[in-house]
Design a protein around this motif. Sequence first.
Motif, PDB file in Angstrom:
ATOM      1  N   ILE A   7       0.863  -1.168   0.000  1.00  0.00           N
ATOM      2  CA  ILE A   7       0.000   0.000   0.000  1.00  0.00           C
ATOM      3  C   ILE A   7       0.906   1.226   0.000  1.00  0.00           C
ATOM      4  O   ILE A   7       1.541   1.514   0.990  1.00  0.00           O
ATOM      5  N   PRO A   8       1.014   1.938  -1.111  1.00  0.00           N
ATOM      6  CA  PRO A   8       1.953   3.058  -1.190  1.00  0.00           C
ATOM      7  C   PRO A   8       1.667   4.107  -0.125  1.00  0.00           C
ATOM      8  O   PRO A   8       0.526   4.410   0.178  1.00  0.00           O
ATOM      9  N   ALA A   9       2.716   4.689   0.400  1.00  0.00           N
ATOM     10  CA  ALA A   9       2.570   5.680   1.461  1.00  0.00           C
ATOM     11  C   ALA A   9       2.409   7.071   0.867  1.00  0.00           C
ATOM     12  O   ALA A   9       3.159   7.994   1.162  1.00  0.00           O
ATOM     13  N   VAL A  10       1.393   7.247   0.035  1.00  0.00           N
ATOM     14  CA  VAL A  10       1.200   8.552  -0.588  1.00  0.00           C
ATOM     15  C   VAL A  10       0.764   9.572   0.442  1.00  0.00           C
ATOM     16  O   VAL A  10       1.020  10.767   0.297  1.00  0.00           O
ATOM     17  N   LEU A  11       0.091   9.138   1.483  1.00  0.00           N
ATOM     18  CA  LEU A  11      -0.344  10.085   2.499  1.00  0.00           C
ATOM     19  C   LEU A  11       0.860  10.711   3.182  1.00  0.00           C
ATOM     20  O   LEU A  11       0.942  11.919   3.354  1.00  0.00           O
ATOM     21  N   ALA A  12       1.835   9.869   3.554  1.00  0.00           N
ATOM     22  CA  ALA A  12       3.035  10.400   4.201  1.00  0.00           C
ATOM     23  C   ALA A  12       3.764  11.359   3.269  1.00  0.00           C
ATOM     24  O   ALA A  12       4.255  12.403   3.698  1.00  0.00           O
ATOM     25  N   ILE A 181       2.128  -4.734   5.301  1.00  0.00           N
ATOM     26  CA  ILE A 181       1.711  -3.492   4.664  1.00  0.00           C
ATOM     27  C   ILE A 181       2.971  -2.696   4.342  1.00  0.00           C
ATOM     28  O   ILE A 181       3.761  -2.395   5.231  1.00  0.00           O
ATOM     29  N   ARG A 182       3.148  -2.409   3.100  1.00  0.00           N
ATOM     30  CA  ARG A 182       4.333  -1.651   2.692  1.00  0.00           C
ATOM     31  C   ARG A 182       4.053  -0.156   2.828  1.00  0.00           C
ATOM     32  O   ARG A 182       3.150   0.378   2.183  1.00  0.00           O
ATOM     33  N   MET A 183       4.821   0.508   3.667  1.00  0.00           N
ATOM     34  CA  MET A 183       4.626   1.931   3.907  1.00  0.00           C
ATOM     35  C   MET A 183       5.506   2.800   3.013  1.00  0.00           C
ATOM     36  O   MET A 183       5.157   3.923   2.696  1.00  0.00           O
ATOM     37  N   SER A 184       6.674   2.279   2.644  1.00  0.00           N
ATOM     38  CA  SER A 184       7.572   2.999   1.747  1.00  0.00           C
ATOM     39  C   SER A 184       8.486   1.975   1.099  1.00  0.00           C
ATOM     40  O   SER A 184       8.237   0.769   1.171  1.00  0.00           O
ATOM     41  N   GLU A 185       9.547   2.431   0.479  1.00  0.00           N
ATOM     42  CA  GLU A 185      10.427   1.535  -0.256  1.00  0.00           C
ATOM     43  C   GLU A 185      10.991   0.417   0.622  1.00  0.00           C
ATOM     44  O   GLU A 185      11.139  -0.710   0.193  1.00  0.00           O
ATOM     45  N   ASP A 186      11.317   0.736   1.875  1.00  0.00           N
ATOM     46  CA  ASP A 186      11.933  -0.288   2.723  1.00  0.00           C
ATOM     47  C   ASP A 186      11.327  -0.341   4.128  1.00  0.00           C
ATOM     48  O   ASP A 186      11.976  -0.784   5.063  1.00  0.00           O
ATOM     49  N   THR A 187      10.102   0.134   4.289  1.00  0.00           N
ATOM     50  CA  THR A 187       9.448   0.071   5.594  1.00  0.00           C
ATOM     51  C   THR A 187       8.125  -0.674   5.481  1.00  0.00           C
ATOM     52  O   THR A 187       7.358  -0.444   4.552  1.00  0.00           O
ATOM     53  N   TYR A 188       7.884  -1.549   6.447  1.00  0.00           N
ATOM     54  CA  TYR A 188       6.716  -2.423   6.398  1.00  0.00           C
ATOM     55  C   TYR A 188       6.078  -2.542   7.775  1.00  0.00           C
ATOM     56  O   TYR A 188       6.734  -2.346   8.795  1.00  0.00           O
ATOM     57  N   ILE A 189       4.806  -2.887   7.781  1.00  0.00           N
ATOM     58  CA  ILE A 189       4.109  -3.235   9.011  1.00  0.00           C
ATOM     59  C   ILE A 189       3.629  -4.673   8.852  1.00  0.00           C
ATOM     60  O   ILE A 189       2.793  -4.958   7.993  1.00  0.00           O
ATOM     61  N   PRO A 190       4.128  -5.603   9.657  1.00  0.00           N
ATOM     62  CA  PRO A 190       3.710  -7.004   9.535  1.00  0.00           C
ATOM     63  C   PRO A 190       2.313  -7.233  10.095  1.00  0.00           C
ATOM     64  O   PRO A 190       1.852  -6.521  10.993  1.00  0.00           O
ATOM     65  N   ILE A 191       1.651  -8.239   9.553  1.00  0.00           N
ATOM     66  CA  ILE A 191       0.288  -8.588   9.958  1.00  0.00           C
ATOM     67  C   ILE A 191       0.256 -10.029  10.435  1.00  0.00           C
ATOM     68  O   ILE A 191       0.877 -10.906   9.846  1.00  0.00           O
ATOM     69  N   ASP A 192      -0.473 -10.260  11.516  1.00  0.00           N
ATOM     70  CA  ASP A 192      -0.671 -11.606  12.036  1.00  0.00           C
ATOM     71  C   ASP A 192      -2.152 -11.773  12.335  1.00  0.00           C
ATOM     72  O   ASP A 192      -2.733 -10.986  13.087  1.00  0.00           O
TER      73      ASP A 192
END
Length: 240
Positions: A7-12, A181-192
């Motif tokens: 999910i691109p971090a266009v908001l940021a 969830i991909r927040m930027s090129e190299d930052t993610y939020i894992p889901i469980d």
Amino acid sequence: MKKTMIIPAVLAASMLFGCASSDNMDTTAMEDDMSMSETQTMAGTAEDTETMVVEETAVAVVPLGTVSTTTLQMENTQEVDEMFENMGDTESMDVLALVKSSPNLSTLATLIEQADLVNDLQRVEQYTLFAPTNEAFAKIPQDQLQKLLMPENKAMLMKILQAHVLPSEVSTLQLEDNTRIRMSEDTYIPIDTGVAGTNVTVGGAQILKGNIEASNGTIHVIDSVIIPSKDAVEDSPTGY
């Protein structure tokens, strides 16, 4: 096999730099063979975060009008299951209006205003908000929370809140186990999603009440604040 929900971090990007390309508005895509070891902090590097929140030792005078932890509500005054139940048609209200209407989200509403994110959020057509309750913010050590409230640390507060916002609508059914969830090129939020999808956590924060539909997005109430930390780099995301 690990899957990545991108999910691109266009908001940021729009908040921090005032622009976002139309290419970043693509809908969610899935990729295989992405190792969870690539997981990075969710808003800047872990070192940056700890410098701002943990290691800062200078004592600053809090000017008049600045929010203080003593003025924030740190308890939930309503059962989480009852949140928004008396609102009737929640889809007639926007996300921020619903947040402000809930006594359990009063601290989140205050911090969104403190970080000057109201106008930015209102400009986004559709988004998902992972909304920490008052008691979620109470888990943060008071001295660290107070530092985040200082005017000179507004950028860090903004980054932390941005980690709770996705620039598209995502339901709990779309949050699959072993995805990120991909927040930027190299930052993610894992889901469980736990067993049979009954215990969904996002960046270590458990969804207590999900899929509250608003006129411009969706709210998922969570029990912790998603905060970047060194644990995220080690593949163990931390939520206070």
